[in-house]
Design a protein around this motif. Structure first.
Motif, mmCIF file in Angstrom:
data_model
loop_
_atom_site.group_PDB
_atom_site.id
_atom_site.type_symbol
_atom_site.label_atom_id
_atom_site.label_comp_id
_atom_site.label_asym_id
_atom_site.label_seq_id
_atom_site.Cartn_x
_atom_site.Cartn_y
_atom_site.Cartn_z
ATOM 1 N N ALA A 1 -0.609 -4.839 2.391
ATOM 2 C CA ALA A 1 -0.717 -5.261 0.990
ATOM 3 C C ALA A 1 -1.793 -4.478 0.252
ATOM 4 O O ALA A 1 -1.658 -4.193 -0.941
ATOM 5 N N PHE A 2 -2.851 -4.106 0.938
ATOM 6 C CA PHE A 2 -3.935 -3.365 0.293
ATOM 7 C C PHE A 2 -3.542 -1.916 -0.008
ATOM 8 O O PHE A 2 -3.968 -1.366 -1.033
ATOM 9 N N VAL A 3 -2.757 -1.289 0.864
ATOM 10 C CA VAL A 3 -2.451 0.138 0.683
ATOM 11 C C VAL A 3 -1.022 0.381 0.220
ATOM 12 O O VAL A 3 -0.638 1.528 -0.007
ATOM 13 N N GLY A 4 -0.197 -0.656 0.090
ATOM 14 C CA GLY A 4 1.148 -0.492 -0.452
ATOM 15 C C GLY A 4 2.242 -0.388 0.569
ATOM 16 O O GLY A 4 3.424 -0.495 0.225
ATOM 17 N N ALA A 5 1.932 -0.187 1.839
ATOM 18 C CA ALA A 5 2.931 -0.090 2.915
ATOM 19 C C ALA A 5 2.185 -0.066 4.238
ATOM 20 O O ALA A 5 0.944 -0.030 4.273
ATOM 21 N N THR A 6 2.939 -0.092 5.332
ATOM 22 C CA THR A 6 2.325 -0.012 6.653
ATOM 23 C C THR A 6 1.785 1.386 6.887
ATOM 24 O O THR A 6 2.535 2.368 6.824
ATOM 25 N N PRO A 7 0.480 1.542 7.119
ATOM 26 C CA PRO A 7 -0.074 2.884 7.344
ATOM 27 C C PRO A 7 0.481 3.500 8.625
ATOM 28 O O PRO A 7 0.693 2.815 9.629
#
Length: 425
Positions: free
Chosen positions: A279-285
Motif C-alpha cells: 500500500a505504501f509503494v503502490g504494488a508488491t516490491p
C-alpha cells in the motif's frame, strides 16, 4: 354629582425604613458572597507556584514521544506519560499539559491545555498518549494533580533546537545512533522555509530512538500523526512496519501522506509480500540487481548485502528505491543502516545524510505541515478567501445601500403624500 374620592397611597415612615433595611441586607449579602468567592479564588495558587505534594509509591515519567528535546515549538506534539503506582493505596487525579506560565512568550492567545483523568490501583501501570499544542514558542509543562487538587508532579518538556534535524529510529537501534548522531548537515541554500533562514546553515543531525515499554520491552510509537511532526525522516525495519496496530499505522500513514519521509529496510523477505508495504509503494516490491549507485565500488555489494527493488511507484534513488505517497516519500533502503557493517561504512553514512538533507528540503513544499499551528498572512488569506480581497468593495456597496434606504424612503413618501396617496409609498 359627587365624584368618587381618589385615594393616593402615601408611604409611611415605617414602610420606607423597611425598604431601606431590605436593600441594606441585600447589599450586605452580595458583598459577603463576593468576598467568599474572592477568598476561594485566591486560595488556589497559580500553576507553577503550587507547592509539591509527595505521593508515596507513585512513579511518573513524561517526555515527548520522539524523546528528549523533540518538542515542536510552534505546533502540536504527542506527549508520552507513563505512571506506576507502587504504593498500597489507589491514586486518582488529573494530568494537565499546559504552557509554563499561562502566557505566550511573544504575545498572542495561549493554546487550550490538554487534560486527562487518571486512576491507578495499587501495583497498576498506565501509559497515556496526550496531544498538546505549543503556539508562539511557549514552553510546555506537564503537571499531575491528586483528587484534592494538590500538585504531585511537574516537569518541563524540552524544546527541539532550531539548529538540529531529527531522524527518528523506530527500531531503536543504538548502533545507528552511534554512527549518525551529531553528524553535520551542510545546506548551501535555505534548509527549510519554516525553521532555518540562513543561506548557509551548518546543522547537526539528532538521532532519536523510540522509547521502550519498561514491562514488555516493546518499542512505543506515536498513536497520533502529530507525534512525528518534529522528525524529518523515520527509519523503520520491515518486520516492525508489518506488525503495527491500527492506531500506529494510521498515524504513520497520515504523517507520510502530509509530507513525511519513511525509510524502510527489508529485514525479512516475506515482508515484501505484506499488504502494508504494498500500500505504501503502490504494488508488491520485487527484488532486482543492485542499483547503479554502487558501480564505483563493487565490493560494497557483498560487504553491505546491497539489494535493489522495483514495482509500483518505486524508482531508483541514491538510497535504493523511492516511491511517492501523497506529499511524502517512502524509501526502501538497499542496505540495513543498523547492521554492524553499515554503521562502519562511510558509504552508508553519506547516503543516510543525503536522504535527511533531501527530506528536509522538501518540507517547505507543504503549505500546511502536519502538526503546525498555521496562521496565514494577509497576502495568503487574500488569495485563499476572495471575500478578504473584496472587503472594501463590499463595504462601499453596503454604504450605498444604506444611503439609498435613508434617502429614497422619505422622498418616496413625500412624493405620494403630495398626490394624496401617502399609503402607496
Amino acid at each position: 354629582m359627587n365624584s368618587p374620592a381618589m385615594t393616593t397611597s402615601v408611604p409611611t415612615t415605617a414602610s420606607v425604613a423597611a425598604r431601606r433595611r431590605a436593600w441594606g441586607s441585600a447589599i450586605f449579602c452580595a458583598a459577603v458572597a463576593s468576598l467568599l468567592l474572592a477568598t476561594r479564588a485566591s486560595a488556589q495558587p497559580a500553576i507553577g507556584a503550587t507547592p509539591m505534594t509527595k505521593v508515596s509509591g507513585l512513579v511518573i515519567d513524561a517526555q515527548a514521544i520522539l524523546g528528549e528535546r523533540t518538542v515542536s515549538q510552534t505546533g502540536w506534539n504527542e506527549i508520552l506519560l507513563r505512571l506506576k503506582n507502587d504504593g498500597a493505596s489507589p491514586f486518582k487525579g488529573l494530568v494537565r499539559v499546559h504552557t509554563s506560565d499561562g502566557s505566550s512568550r511573544y504575545g498572542g492567545n495561549d493554546p487550550a491545555p490538554t487534560t486527562a483523568k487518571i486512576s491507578l490501583a495499587p501495583g497498576a501501570r498506565v501509559r497515556l498518549h496526550l496531544p498538546a499544542q505549543a503556539v508562539g514558542y511557549n514552553i510546555l509543562k506537564l503537571s499531575v494533580f491528586d483528587a484534592a487538587g494538590n500538585l504531585v508532579h511537574q516537569n518541563v518538556l524540552r524544546e527541539k533546537s532550531d539548529a538540529s534535524i531529527i531522524l527518528f529510529d523506530a527500531g531503536a537501534a543504538q548502533p545507528l545512533k552511534a554512527s549518525l548522531d551529531q553528524q553535520s548537515l551542510v545546506f548551501t541554500g535555505p534548509a527549510s522555509g519554516a525553521r532555518h533562514h540562513s543561506t548557509a546553515s551548518n546543522i547537526t543531525l539528532d538521532v532519536a530512538l523510540a522509547p521502550r515499554d519498561a514491562a514488555t520491552g516493546d518499542v512505543v510509537l506515536p498513536r497520533f500523526s502529530v507525534g512525528y511532526s518534529s522528525a524529518s525522516v523515520v527509519r523503520m525495519p520491515s518486520d516492525q512496519l508489518t506488525s503495527l496496530d491500527a492506531a500506529e499505522l494510521h498515524a504513520l500513514a497520515n504523517w507520510v501522506n502530509a509530507g513525511g519521509n519513511l525509510a524502510i529496510n527489508i529485514s525479512r523477505p516475506e515482508d515484501l509480500r505484506h499488504a502494508t508495504l504494498a500500500a505504501f509503494v503502490g504494488a508488491t516490491p520485487t527484488p532486482q540487481p543492485v542499483p547503479a549507485m554502487t558501480t564505483l565500488d563493487p565490493s560494497l555489494v557483498e560487504t553491505l548485502e546491497l539489494k535493489g527493488y522495483s514495482g509500483g511507484n518505486l524508482r531508483e534513488s541514491p538510497v535504493g528505491a523511492t516511491a511517492s505517497y501523497g506529499l511524502g516519500q517512502v524509501h526502501i533502503l538497499a542496505f540495513d543502516p543498523s547492521s554492524p557493517a553499515a554503521v562502519e561504512s562511510l558509504f552508508v553514512v553519506a547516503r543516510m545524510l543525503q536522504l535527511v538533507e533531501r527530506s528536509e528540503r522538501r518540507r517547505p513544499a507543504s503549505l500546511f505541515p502536519i502538526g503546525t499551528a498555521f496562521r496565514p498572512n494577509d497576502t495568503l488569506a487574500r488569495e485563499l478567501d476572495p471575500n478578504v480581497g473584496s472587503r472594501w468593495p463590499i463595504a462601499f456597496g453596503g454604504l450605498l445601500l444604506l444611503l439609498y434606504s435613508v434617502v429614497a424612503g422619505p422622498l418616496n413618501f413625500a412624493r405620494h403624500r403630495k398626490r394624496g396617496r401617502p399609503l402607496h409609498s
